[in-house]
Design a protein around this motif. Structure first.
Motif, PDB file in Angstrom:
ATOM      1  N   MET A   1      -9.427   0.348  -6.877  1.00 42.55           N
ATOM      2  CA  MET A   1      -8.701  -0.291  -5.695  1.00 42.55           C
ATOM      3  C   MET A   1      -7.573   0.197  -5.281  1.00 42.55           C
ATOM      4  N   SER A   2      -6.762   0.849  -6.130  1.00 41.36           N
ATOM      5  CA  SER A   2      -5.655   1.711  -5.975  1.00 41.36           C
ATOM      6  C   SER A   2      -5.565   2.859  -5.481  1.00 41.36           C
ATOM      7  N   THR A   3      -6.713   3.597  -5.254  1.00 43.57           N
ATOM      8  CA  THR A   3      -6.769   4.797  -4.974  1.00 43.57           C
ATOM      9  C   THR A   3      -6.360   5.212  -3.546  1.00 43.57           C
TER      10      THR A   3
ATOM     11  N   MET B   1      -2.828 -10.971 -12.346  1.00 42.48           N
ATOM     12  CA  MET B   1      -1.657 -10.060 -11.994  1.00 42.48           C
ATOM     13  C   MET B   1      -2.074  -8.725 -12.117  1.00 42.48           C
ATOM     14  N   TYR B   2      -3.196  -8.235 -12.626  1.00 46.55           N
ATOM     15  CA  TYR B   2      -3.594  -6.979 -12.620  1.00 46.55           C
ATOM     16  C   TYR B   2      -4.268  -6.887 -11.245  1.00 46.55           C
ATOM     17  N   LEU B   3      -4.854  -8.002 -10.805  1.00 44.49           N
ATOM     18  CA  LEU B   3      -5.462  -7.797  -9.460  1.00 44.49           C
ATOM     19  C   LEU B   3      -4.380  -7.545  -8.202  1.00 44.49           C
ATOM     20  N   CYS B   4      -3.333  -8.314  -8.444  1.00 48.68           N
ATOM     21  CA  CYS B   4      -2.294  -8.360  -7.503  1.00 48.68           C
ATOM     22  C   CYS B   4      -1.507  -7.247  -7.531  1.00 48.68           C
ATOM     23  N   ALA B   5      -1.282  -6.836  -8.851  1.00 47.30           N
ATOM     24  CA  ALA B   5      -0.592  -5.371  -9.048  1.00 47.30           C
ATOM     25  C   ALA B   5      -1.328  -4.191  -8.397  1.00 47.30           C
ATOM     26  N   SER B   6      -2.613  -4.134  -8.329  1.00 47.62           N
ATOM     27  CA  SER B   6      -3.362  -3.104  -7.902  1.00 47.62           C
ATOM     28  C   SER B   6      -3.484  -3.284  -6.375  1.00 47.62           C
ATOM     29  N   SER B   7      -3.570  -4.339  -5.741  1.00 48.12           N
ATOM     30  CA  SER B   7      -3.559  -4.193  -4.237  1.00 48.12           C
ATOM     31  C   SER B   7      -2.179  -4.750  -3.384  1.00 48.12           C
ATOM     32  N   MET B   8      -1.140  -5.173  -4.129  1.00 51.93           N
ATOM     33  CA  MET B   8      -0.108  -5.504  -3.387  1.00 51.93           C
ATOM     34  C   MET B   8       1.341  -4.821  -3.965  1.00 51.93           C
ATOM     35  N   SER B   9       2.270  -4.487  -3.363  1.00 50.96           N
ATOM     36  CA  SER B   9       3.413  -3.849  -3.924  1.00 50.96           C
ATOM     37  C   SER B   9       4.457  -5.139  -3.964  1.00 50.96           C
ATOM     38  N   PRO B  10       5.166  -5.382  -4.815  1.00 50.88           N
ATOM     39  CA  PRO B  10       6.087  -6.373  -4.760  1.00 50.88           C
ATOM     40  C   PRO B  10       7.379  -6.007  -4.150  1.00 50.88           C
TER      41      PRO B  10
ATOM     42  N   ILE C   1      -7.752  -6.055   2.927  1.00 51.50           N
ATOM     43  CA  ILE C   1      -8.053  -6.896   1.921  1.00 51.50           C
ATOM     44  C   ILE C   1      -9.004  -6.332   0.923  1.00 51.50           C
ATOM     45  N   PRO C   2      -8.938  -6.242  -0.477  1.00 54.56           N
ATOM     46  CA  PRO C   2     -10.028  -5.903  -1.225  1.00 54.56           C
ATOM     47  C   PRO C   2     -11.210  -6.655  -1.084  1.00 54.56           C
ATOM     48  N   GLY C   3     -12.455  -6.034  -1.182  1.00 50.24           N
ATOM     49  CA  GLY C   3     -13.880  -6.680  -1.297  1.00 50.24           C
ATOM     50  C   GLY C   3     -14.191  -7.171  -2.570  1.00 50.24           C
ATOM     51  N   ARG C   4     -15.110  -7.723  -2.592  1.00 50.49           N
ATOM     52  CA  ARG C   4     -15.880  -8.190  -3.940  1.00 50.49           C
ATOM     53  C   ARG C   4     -16.219  -7.508  -4.843  1.00 50.49           C
ATOM     54  N   GLU C   5     -16.658  -6.184  -4.536  1.00 49.97           N
ATOM     55  CA  GLU C   5     -17.141  -5.192  -5.234  1.00 49.97           C
ATOM     56  C   GLU C   5     -16.145  -4.514  -5.868  1.00 49.97           C
ATOM     57  N   GLU C   6     -15.207  -4.341  -5.046  1.00 52.77           N
ATOM     58  CA  GLU C   6     -13.582  -3.525  -5.601  1.00 52.77           C
ATOM     59  C   GLU C   6     -13.125  -4.529  -6.610  1.00 52.77           C
TER      60      GLU C   6
ATOM     61  N   GLU D   1     -14.591  -6.897  -8.567  1.00 51.73           N
ATOM     62  CA  GLU D   1     -15.274  -6.922  -9.877  1.00 51.73           C
ATOM     63  C   GLU D   1     -15.377  -5.583 -10.339  1.00 51.73           C
ATOM     64  N   ALA D   2     -15.146  -4.220  -9.965  1.00 53.38           N
ATOM     65  CA  ALA D   2     -15.160  -3.197 -10.447  1.00 53.38           C
ATOM     66  C   ALA D   2     -13.754  -3.086 -11.252  1.00 53.38           C
ATOM     67  N   LEU D   3     -12.466  -3.484 -10.815  1.00 53.78           N
ATOM     68  CA  LEU D   3     -11.406  -3.549 -11.333  1.00 53.78           C
ATOM     69  C   LEU D   3     -11.108  -4.391 -12.456  1.00 53.78           C
ATOM     70  N   LEU D   4     -11.657  -5.554 -12.577  1.00 58.73           N
ATOM     71  CA  LEU D   4     -11.721  -6.422 -13.660  1.00 58.73           C
ATOM     72  C   LEU D   4     -12.494  -5.749 -14.959  1.00 58.73           C
ATOM     73  N   THR D   5     -13.529  -5.193 -14.427  1.00 61.53           N
ATOM     74  CA  THR D   5     -14.415  -4.666 -15.655  1.00 61.53           C
ATOM     75  C   THR D   5     -14.480  -3.393 -15.906  1.00 61.53           C
ATOM     76  N   GLY D   6     -13.329  -2.577 -15.354  1.00 65.33           N
ATOM     77  CA  GLY D   6     -12.721  -1.208 -15.613  1.00 65.33           C
ATOM     78  C   GLY D   6     -13.956  -0.074 -15.073  1.00 65.33           C
ATOM     79  N   ARG D   7     -14.879  -0.349 -14.268  1.00 62.34           N
ATOM     80  CA  ARG D   7     -15.739   0.283 -13.635  1.00 62.34           C
ATOM     81  C   ARG D   7     -15.124   1.072 -12.562  1.00 62.34           C
ATOM     82  N   LYS D   8     -15.332   2.401 -12.365  1.00 56.03           N
ATOM     83  CA  LYS D   8     -15.040   2.839 -11.192  1.00 56.03           C
ATOM     84  C   LYS D   8     -16.208   3.014 -10.099  1.00 56.03           C
ATOM     85  N   LEU D   9     -15.669   2.855  -8.816  1.00 55.59           N
ATOM     86  CA  LEU D   9     -16.689   3.137  -7.761  1.00 55.59           C
ATOM     87  C   LEU D   9     -16.682   4.457  -7.419  1.00 55.59           C
ATOM     88  N   THR D  10     -17.687   4.944  -6.759  1.00 55.92           N
ATOM     89  CA  THR D  10     -17.782   6.114  -6.382  1.00 55.92           C
ATOM     90  C   THR D  10     -18.299   6.187  -4.691  1.00 55.92           C
ATOM     91  N   THR D  11     -18.143   7.507  -4.169  1.00 54.60           N
ATOM     92  CA  THR D  11     -18.344   7.573  -2.808  1.00 54.60           C
ATOM     93  C   THR D  11     -18.849   9.210  -2.836  1.00 54.60           C
TER      94      THR D  11
END
Length: 138
Positions: A98-100, A8-17, A65-70, A72-82
């Protein structure tokens, strides 16, 4: 049940209903997040899902489509950096998830470089004066 809320968290972060069900979905997730008898881990995932849902409804769905790293970061609460490089050979590192959206990233950059007033200028338009070019690398 945890896996279902992670999904649910993954879907809510990447798709809007659709607008037809977004209020119902939001109410359901809100009830779970604030439920008295709900497991604490599920409550945290439900609250994260609710916040992600609010953001995705406002920003719209992702176009890529979100990548594997995104994921994994979402589900572990980790932020990615660029790193964002500027034409004057300076750079800033910004965090994202993922939702930035681009708008979110620009607001973060605006704060980091103390830019209080700016206008977006498309790169195909030539205008006199200073222009800022952003090159984003992962």
């Amino acid at each position: 049940m945890i896996k279902a809320w992670e999904l649910m968290y993954l879907c809510a972060s990447s798709m809007s209903p659709s607008k037809d069900i977004s209020s119902y979905l939001s109410d359901y997730i809100h009830n779970i997040a604030n439920g008295v008898g709900t497991d604490s881990e599920i409550q945290i995932l439900a609250l994260n899902s609710l916040n992600a849902l609010k953001h995705s409804v406002k920003a719209g769905p992702r176009h890529i489509i979100p990548g594997r790293e995104e994921i994994e970061a979402l589900l572990t609460g980790r932020k990615l950096t660029t790193i964002v490089f500027f034409l004057d050979e300076t750079f800033e590192e910004i965090a994202y998830d993922m939702s930035t959206t681009v708008s979110d990233a620009v607001q973060v950059l605006q704060t980091l470089i103390l830019l209080f007033s700016f206008a977006y200028v498309p790169t195909d338009v030539t205008m006199p004066g200073n222009k800022m070019l952003l090159k984003i690398e992962n």
